[in-house]
Write an enzyme that holds these catalytic residues in place. Sequence first.
Site, PDB file in Angstrom:
ATOM      1  N   HIS A 172      -4.606   5.908  -1.630  1.00 36.35           N
ATOM      2  CA  HIS A 172      -5.290   5.780  -0.340  1.00 36.35           C
ATOM      3  C   HIS A 172      -4.361   6.134   0.822  1.00 36.35           C
ATOM      4  O   HIS A 172      -4.830   6.405   1.918  1.00 36.35           O
ATOM      5  CB  HIS A 172      -5.789   4.332  -0.199  1.00 36.35           C
ATOM      6  CG  HIS A 172      -7.140   4.190   0.429  1.00 36.35           C
ATOM      7  ND1 HIS A 172      -8.121   5.165   0.413  1.00 36.35           N
ATOM      8  CD2 HIS A 172      -7.693   3.145   1.105  1.00 36.35           C
ATOM      9  CE1 HIS A 172      -9.198   4.723   1.047  1.00 36.35           C
ATOM     10  NE2 HIS A 172      -8.959   3.508   1.477  1.00 36.35           N
ATOM     11  N   ASN A 176     -14.537   4.649   4.265  1.00 38.17           N
ATOM     12  CA  ASN A 176     -14.653   3.743   5.407  1.00 38.17           C
ATOM     13  C   ASN A 176     -13.799   4.151   6.603  1.00 38.17           C
ATOM     14  O   ASN A 176     -14.175   3.916   7.749  1.00 38.17           O
ATOM     15  CB  ASN A 176     -14.328   2.308   4.988  1.00 38.17           C
ATOM     16  CG  ASN A 176     -15.396   1.752   4.070  1.00 38.17           C
ATOM     17  OD1 ASN A 176     -16.570   2.094   4.176  1.00 38.17           O
ATOM     18  ND2 ASN A 176     -14.986   0.905   3.138  1.00 38.17           N
ATOM     19  N   TYR A 205       0.807  -1.222   0.000  1.00 36.55           N
ATOM     20  CA  TYR A 205       0.000   0.000   0.000  1.00 36.55           C
ATOM     21  C   TYR A 205       0.841   1.274   0.000  1.00 36.55           C
ATOM     22  O   TYR A 205       0.303   2.374  -0.108  1.00 36.55           O
ATOM     23  CB  TYR A 205      -0.906   0.033   1.238  1.00 36.55           C
ATOM     24  CG  TYR A 205      -1.863  -1.116   1.309  1.00 36.55           C
ATOM     25  CD1 TYR A 205      -2.983  -1.158   0.485  1.00 36.55           C
ATOM     26  CD2 TYR A 205      -1.657  -2.170   2.190  1.00 36.55           C
ATOM     27  CE1 TYR A 205      -3.875  -2.214   0.545  1.00 36.55           C
ATOM     28  CE2 TYR A 205      -2.552  -3.230   2.258  1.00 36.55           C
ATOM     29  CZ  TYR A 205      -3.654  -3.247   1.435  1.00 36.55           C
ATOM     30  OH  TYR A 205      -4.532  -4.290   1.502  1.00 36.55           O
ATOM     31  N   ASP A 214      -7.508  10.909   1.889  1.00 31.97           N
ATOM     32  CA  ASP A 214      -7.660  10.976   0.427  1.00 31.97           C
ATOM     33  C   ASP A 214      -9.113  11.257   0.080  1.00 31.97           C
ATOM     34  O   ASP A 214     -10.016  10.860   0.817  1.00 31.97           O
ATOM     35  CB  ASP A 214      -7.195   9.664  -0.211  1.00 31.97           C
ATOM     36  CG  ASP A 214      -7.995   8.461   0.268  1.00 31.97           C
ATOM     37  OD1 ASP A 214      -8.723   7.877  -0.554  1.00 31.97           O
ATOM     38  OD2 ASP A 214      -7.916   8.104   1.459  1.00 31.97           O
ATOM     39  N   ASN A 267     -10.021   0.795   7.436  1.00 32.75           N
ATOM     40  CA  ASN A 267     -11.409   0.637   7.855  1.00 32.75           C
ATOM     41  C   ASN A 267     -11.606   0.610   9.367  1.00 32.75           C
ATOM     42  O   ASN A 267     -12.727   0.687   9.848  1.00 32.75           O
ATOM     43  CB  ASN A 267     -12.021  -0.614   7.234  1.00 32.75           C
ATOM     44  CG  ASN A 267     -12.103  -0.513   5.724  1.00 32.75           C
ATOM     45  OD1 ASN A 267     -11.779   0.524   5.132  1.00 32.75           O
ATOM     46  ND2 ASN A 267     -12.508  -1.582   5.090  1.00 32.75           N
ATOM     47  N   TYR A 316      -5.258  -0.626   9.836  1.00 35.64           N
ATOM     48  CA  TYR A 316      -5.798  -0.594   8.480  1.00 35.64           C
ATOM     49  C   TYR A 316      -6.915   0.444   8.416  1.00 35.64           C
ATOM     50  O   TYR A 316      -7.537   0.785   9.404  1.00 35.64           O
ATOM     51  CB  TYR A 316      -6.260  -1.968   7.960  1.00 35.64           C
ATOM     52  CG  TYR A 316      -5.092  -2.853   7.633  1.00 35.64           C
ATOM     53  CD1 TYR A 316      -4.393  -2.711   6.433  1.00 35.64           C
ATOM     54  CD2 TYR A 316      -4.652  -3.805   8.542  1.00 35.64           C
ATOM     55  CE1 TYR A 316      -3.293  -3.500   6.143  1.00 35.64           C
ATOM     56  CE2 TYR A 316      -3.554  -4.597   8.255  1.00 35.64           C
ATOM     57  CZ  TYR A 316      -2.875  -4.441   7.061  1.00 35.64           C
ATOM     58  OH  TYR A 316      -1.786  -5.208   6.786  1.00 35.64           O
TER      59      TYR A 316
END
Length: 186
Positions: free
Chosen positions: A20, A112, A15, A91, A66, A64
């Site tokens: 993101h 989320n 990532y 973002d 979420n 993470y």
Amino acid sequence: MKYLIVGLGNIGPAYELTRHNIGFLTLDRLADKFEAEWKSDRLAFKSEIKYKGRSIHLIKPTTYMNLSGKAVNYWMKELKIPKENLLVVVDEVALPFSKLRMRAKGSSAGHNGLKNIEDLTGGQNYPRLRMGIGNDFPKGKQVEYVLGRFSEKEFEELPIMMDKAIEMILAFCRIGISQTMTQFND
């Protein structure tokens, strides 16, 4: 005066340079400017900078995206930081690439990470800095887009965008959200 600045993103090399993770990338750049070190701590990587008599705590949640609210809620309580001194850097597909917009509150708009922060901190009433990543993706491909890497052109322009975001973060801590929005939002 204490502040909590939260950069949203996902941990791990897969990532690292994705759209993101612009919150993580911006906080990394801010910490670098102040030669601050990151330490792995409870639910987040944490750093602290001093600026104009203020303690600015930076976190990158390790939960993470979420589940970002878990880290935000924990560190707000641990550091005794009121919601008005919290700023979430995130973002935003609804803004063109490199456009920045600070807001005192607002909906998660389907994000989320923001939704989880709302759920765990008691509503939408917290400041956020939305960093435009654009929406140049075909219908149904938003997840691939936000989890995708920046284009070469975007990557070249990214430092300029992040530097303006850092100016806005420091202004937020120095002069408050209303004046920062007046000065920087177009």
